[in-house]
Write a protein that holds these residues in place. Sequence first.
Motif, PDB file in Angstrom:
ATOM      1  N   LEU A   1      10.885  -5.748   0.746  1.00 46.97           N
ATOM      2  CA  LEU A   1      10.430  -4.455   0.235  1.00 46.97           C
ATOM      3  C   LEU A   1      11.461  -3.353   0.496  1.00 46.97           C
ATOM      4  O   LEU A   1      11.540  -2.388  -0.276  1.00 46.97           O
ATOM      5  CB  LEU A   1       9.089  -4.083   0.867  1.00 46.97           C
ATOM      6  CG  LEU A   1       7.901  -4.954   0.420  1.00 46.97           C
ATOM      7  CD1 LEU A   1       6.652  -4.604   1.218  1.00 46.97           C
ATOM      8  CD2 LEU A   1       7.645  -4.776  -1.074  1.00 46.97           C
ATOM      9  N   GLU A   2      12.228  -3.490   1.582  1.00 52.99           N
ATOM     10  CA  GLU A   2      13.297  -2.510   1.811  1.00 52.99           C
ATOM     11  C   GLU A   2      14.341  -2.574   0.712  1.00 52.99           C
ATOM     12  O   GLU A   2      14.882  -1.547   0.294  1.00 52.99           O
ATOM     13  CB  GLU A   2      13.943  -2.779   3.175  1.00 52.99           C
ATOM     14  CG  GLU A   2      13.045  -2.416   4.357  1.00 52.99           C
ATOM     15  CD  GLU A   2      13.658  -2.846   5.677  1.00 52.99           C
ATOM     16  OE1 GLU A   2      14.794  -3.377   5.648  1.00 52.99           O
ATOM     17  OE2 GLU A   2      13.019  -2.666   6.722  1.00 52.99           O
ATOM     18  N   ALA A   3      14.603  -3.805   0.240  1.00 54.40           N
ATOM     19  CA  ALA A   3      15.581  -3.967  -0.837  1.00 54.40           C
ATOM     20  C   ALA A   3      14.958  -3.708  -2.209  1.00 54.40           C
ATOM     21  O   ALA A   3      15.673  -3.367  -3.163  1.00 54.40           O
ATOM     22  CB  ALA A   3      16.182  -5.376  -0.798  1.00 54.40           C
ATOM     23  N   ASN A   4      13.624  -3.885  -2.326  1.00 58.61           N
ATOM     24  CA  ASN A   4      12.942  -3.706  -3.615  1.00 58.61           C
ATOM     25  C   ASN A   4      11.707  -2.834  -3.397  1.00 58.61           C
ATOM     26  O   ASN A   4      10.565  -3.331  -3.401  1.00 58.61           O
ATOM     27  CB  ASN A   4      12.529  -5.070  -4.191  1.00 58.61           C
ATOM     28  CG  ASN A   4      13.702  -6.011  -4.343  1.00 58.61           C
ATOM     29  OD1 ASN A   4      14.412  -5.987  -5.337  1.00 58.61           O
ATOM     30  ND2 ASN A   4      13.907  -6.863  -3.329  1.00 58.61           N
ATOM     31  N   PRO A   5      11.889  -1.557  -3.201  1.00 58.52           N
ATOM     32  CA  PRO A   5      10.744  -0.689  -2.864  1.00 58.52           C
ATOM     33  C   PRO A   5       9.740  -0.524  -3.993  1.00 58.52           C
ATOM     34  O   PRO A   5       8.660   0.027  -3.758  1.00 58.52           O
ATOM     35  CB  PRO A   5      11.418   0.650  -2.533  1.00 58.52           C
ATOM     36  CG  PRO A   5      12.734   0.610  -3.247  1.00 58.52           C
ATOM     37  CD  PRO A   5      13.165  -0.822  -3.253  1.00 58.52           C
ATOM     38  N   ASP A   6      10.045  -0.972  -5.193  1.00 59.82           N
ATOM     39  CA  ASP A   6       9.110  -0.838  -6.314  1.00 59.82           C
ATOM     40  C   ASP A   6       8.367  -2.131  -6.608  1.00 59.82           C
ATOM     41  O   ASP A   6       7.748  -2.262  -7.679  1.00 59.82           O
ATOM     42  CB  ASP A   6       9.868  -0.387  -7.575  1.00 59.82           C
ATOM     43  CG  ASP A   6      10.415   1.027  -7.429  1.00 59.82           C
ATOM     44  OD1 ASP A   6       9.808   1.820  -6.687  1.00 59.82           O
ATOM     45  OD2 ASP A   6      11.460   1.322  -8.051  1.00 59.82           O
ATOM     46  N   ASP A   7       8.415  -3.080  -5.698  1.00 60.07           N
ATOM     47  CA  ASP A   7       7.711  -4.344  -5.892  1.00 60.07           C
ATOM     48  C   ASP A   7       6.270  -4.185  -5.404  1.00 60.07           C
ATOM     49  O   ASP A   7       5.957  -4.390  -4.234  1.00 60.07           O
ATOM     50  CB  ASP A   7       8.416  -5.462  -5.124  1.00 60.07           C
ATOM     51  CG  ASP A   7       7.750  -6.817  -5.346  1.00 60.07           C
ATOM     52  OD1 ASP A   7       6.814  -6.896  -6.158  1.00 60.07           O
ATOM     53  OD2 ASP A   7       8.169  -7.797  -4.692  1.00 60.07           O
ATOM     54  N   GLY A   8       5.393  -3.810  -6.316  1.00 53.94           N
ATOM     55  CA  GLY A   8       4.002  -3.589  -5.936  1.00 53.94           C
ATOM     56  C   GLY A   8       3.315  -4.844  -5.458  1.00 53.94           C
ATOM     57  O   GLY A   8       2.442  -4.800  -4.585  1.00 53.94           O
ATOM     58  N   ARG A   9       3.704  -5.989  -6.018  1.00 51.69           N
ATOM     59  CA  ARG A   9       3.072  -7.243  -5.607  1.00 51.69           C
ATOM     60  C   ARG A   9       3.358  -7.537  -4.131  1.00 51.69           C
ATOM     61  O   ARG A   9       2.502  -8.057  -3.415  1.00 51.69           O
ATOM     62  CB  ARG A   9       3.592  -8.382  -6.492  1.00 51.69           C
ATOM     63  CG  ARG A   9       3.016  -9.756  -6.153  1.00 51.69           C
ATOM     64  CD  ARG A   9       1.518  -9.773  -6.248  1.00 51.69           C
ATOM     65  NE  ARG A   9       0.970 -11.079  -5.919  1.00 51.69           N
ATOM     66  CZ  ARG A   9      -0.280 -11.308  -5.592  1.00 51.69           C
ATOM     67  NH1 ARG A   9      -1.134 -10.277  -5.568  1.00 51.69           N
ATOM     68  NH2 ARG A   9      -0.703 -12.511  -5.319  1.00 51.69           N
ATOM     69  N   GLY A  10       4.558  -7.203  -3.660  1.00 50.14           N
ATOM     70  CA  GLY A  10       4.877  -7.403  -2.253  1.00 50.14           C
ATOM     71  C   GLY A  10       3.977  -6.579  -1.350  1.00 50.14           C
ATOM     72  O   GLY A  10       3.499  -7.069  -0.317  1.00 50.14           O
ATOM     73  N   TYR A  11       3.736  -5.317  -1.727  1.00 50.61           N
ATOM     74  CA  TYR A  11       2.820  -4.483  -0.937  1.00 50.61           C
ATOM     75  C   TYR A  11       1.413  -5.066  -0.950  1.00 50.61           C
ATOM     76  O   TYR A  11       0.708  -5.042   0.063  1.00 50.61           O
ATOM     77  CB  TYR A  11       2.795  -3.062  -1.491  1.00 50.61           C
ATOM     78  CG  TYR A  11       4.069  -2.289  -1.249  1.00 50.61           C
ATOM     79  CD1 TYR A  11       4.440  -1.894   0.033  1.00 50.61           C
ATOM     80  CD2 TYR A  11       4.916  -1.958  -2.305  1.00 50.61           C
ATOM     81  CE1 TYR A  11       5.606  -1.184   0.254  1.00 50.61           C
ATOM     82  CE2 TYR A  11       6.095  -1.249  -2.091  1.00 50.61           C
ATOM     83  CZ  TYR A  11       6.436  -0.864  -0.812  1.00 50.61           C
ATOM     84  OH  TYR A  11       7.603  -0.178  -0.586  1.00 50.61           O
ATOM     85  N   GLU A  12       0.994  -5.598  -2.091  1.00 45.75           N
ATOM     86  CA  GLU A  12      -0.350  -6.156  -2.197  1.00 45.75           C
ATOM     87  C   GLU A  12      -0.491  -7.407  -1.328  1.00 45.75           C
ATOM     88  O   GLU A  12      -1.571  -7.674  -0.779  1.00 45.75           O
ATOM     89  CB  GLU A  12      -0.657  -6.488  -3.659  1.00 45.75           C
ATOM     90  CG  GLU A  12      -2.103  -6.881  -3.909  1.00 45.75           C
ATOM     91  CD  GLU A  12      -2.398  -7.024  -5.385  1.00 45.75           C
ATOM     92  OE1 GLU A  12      -3.532  -6.737  -5.797  1.00 45.75           O
ATOM     93  OE2 GLU A  12      -1.486  -7.429  -6.145  1.00 45.75           O
ATOM     94  N   VAL A  13       0.576  -8.170  -1.195  1.00 45.35           N
ATOM     95  CA  VAL A  13       0.526  -9.379  -0.384  1.00 45.35           C
ATOM     96  C   VAL A  13       0.457  -9.040   1.107  1.00 45.35           C
ATOM     97  O   VAL A  13      -0.314  -9.637   1.868  1.00 45.35           O
ATOM     98  CB  VAL A  13       1.757 -10.269  -0.674  1.00 45.35           C
ATOM     99  CG1 VAL A  13       1.891 -11.368   0.378  1.00 45.35           C
ATOM    100  CG2 VAL A  13       1.648 -10.876  -2.063  1.00 45.35           C
ATOM    101  N   VAL A  14       1.258  -8.069   1.531  1.00 44.33           N
ATOM    102  CA  VAL A  14       1.359  -7.806   2.967  1.00 44.33           C
ATOM    103  C   VAL A  14       0.246  -6.890   3.472  1.00 44.33           C
ATOM    104  O   VAL A  14      -0.052  -6.889   4.676  1.00 44.33           O
ATOM    105  CB  VAL A  14       2.746  -7.201   3.291  1.00 44.33           C
ATOM    106  CG1 VAL A  14       2.805  -5.716   2.947  1.00 44.33           C
ATOM    107  CG2 VAL A  14       3.118  -7.423   4.750  1.00 44.33           C
ATOM    108  N   ALA A  15      -0.407  -6.140   2.590  1.00 44.03           N
ATOM    109  CA  ALA A  15      -1.425  -5.178   3.038  1.00 44.03           C
ATOM    110  C   ALA A  15      -2.574  -5.832   3.801  1.00 44.03           C
ATOM    111  O   ALA A  15      -2.919  -5.385   4.909  1.00 44.03           O
ATOM    112  CB  ALA A  15      -1.946  -4.387   1.834  1.00 44.03           C
TER     113      ALA A  15
END
Length: 383
Positions: A150-164
């Motif tokens: 996410l630091e390298a791809n801050p616009d990856d919403g799916r990553g935020y959804e996975v880690v939340a």
Amino acid sequence: MLLWIAFSLMTAAAILAVLWPLRAGASAPAASAAQADLAVYRDQLAEIERDRESGLIGPAEGEAARAEVARRILRATAEAEAGRVTACGADLRRRAVAVIALLGVPLLASGLYFTLGSPLYPPQPLAQRLEARPDQSDIAILIRKVEGHLEANPDDGRGYEVVAPIYARIGRLDDAVRAWSNAIRLLGSNAQRQTGLGEALVAQSGGVVTAEAKAAFQAALAQAPDDPKARYFLGLAAEQDGQPAEAARLWSALAAASPPDAPWQGLLRESLARVGAPAPAVAPGQGSGQGAGPGAADVAAAGSLSPEERQQMVRGMVQRLSDRLAQDGDDLDGWLRLMRAWNVLGEADKAKAAAADARTHFAKDDGALGRIDTLARELGLGS
């Protein structure tokens, strides 16, 4: 280079610590006690000789005195020789310990380092060590990987959804709220994301449904009116706002609309009892014609059947539910009941097939897909 200088200094300090107690005393006396006694005895012999020459003592007395002093000289000489031998042995031991300290300690330390250490490896930053680590089951490592992504791809919403939800599970509630907010901002709002955000906000506030959390649950309910989490927490918000009647109304409606074996039914009964409202009873024939479950007549009939016959009866009801959903697949609760029923009967393949058919019917409903996937994970059917 700095590392080796540090190692050298540490080795020198260790050697000094070993050798310091073995050092020879700088202020040691020039002669031992036995040697001092010998010097005294020699003076006594000279004094006896002077007294005899001057006539102060007779020849016989002088010989007796000389013999006594001679015996003392012999004893002191033996003691001095023994002390010299002992001192020589102690000196040899000190030298041996010094040699071991000077040579053995560095050699032993170097051997251990070259055996257990990695002197030829270049420095490895944390990110590289995490990348090379073979144990991928460590949740902290997985979280760090996602965070690095996410630091390298801050616009990856799916990553935020996975880690939340993982953040919420391990107690990192501030990060969970931030991750859910980013997922909603980047991917858009749906019932699952809004309820996830609302739950994280409630946990962050110590169980209080704040205004922000209530807004999240209302947004979830606007997109999925049957979402049980949103309906429950809105009832909790009403109770905390001093509106027990409204809380009872919301919880009673949710209990009546949920299947009898829904996992939240126990929580609803406790909540209704807390506000002084009775739990709604399931109608005797509720859903029996729709394949929702056995009615009172079904239960009475099952009491007189053998275990095999009861199992066949249950399978017949589950199959009727399956046939009905094949004709009319818009009943989400029916699909969830079918998944549970096949799983209880040990028909994992049929439960997976029911989950797949349900996803097909609700392909455009994110809230329904979220409930299907959640139940599939609970039952171990995959998502």
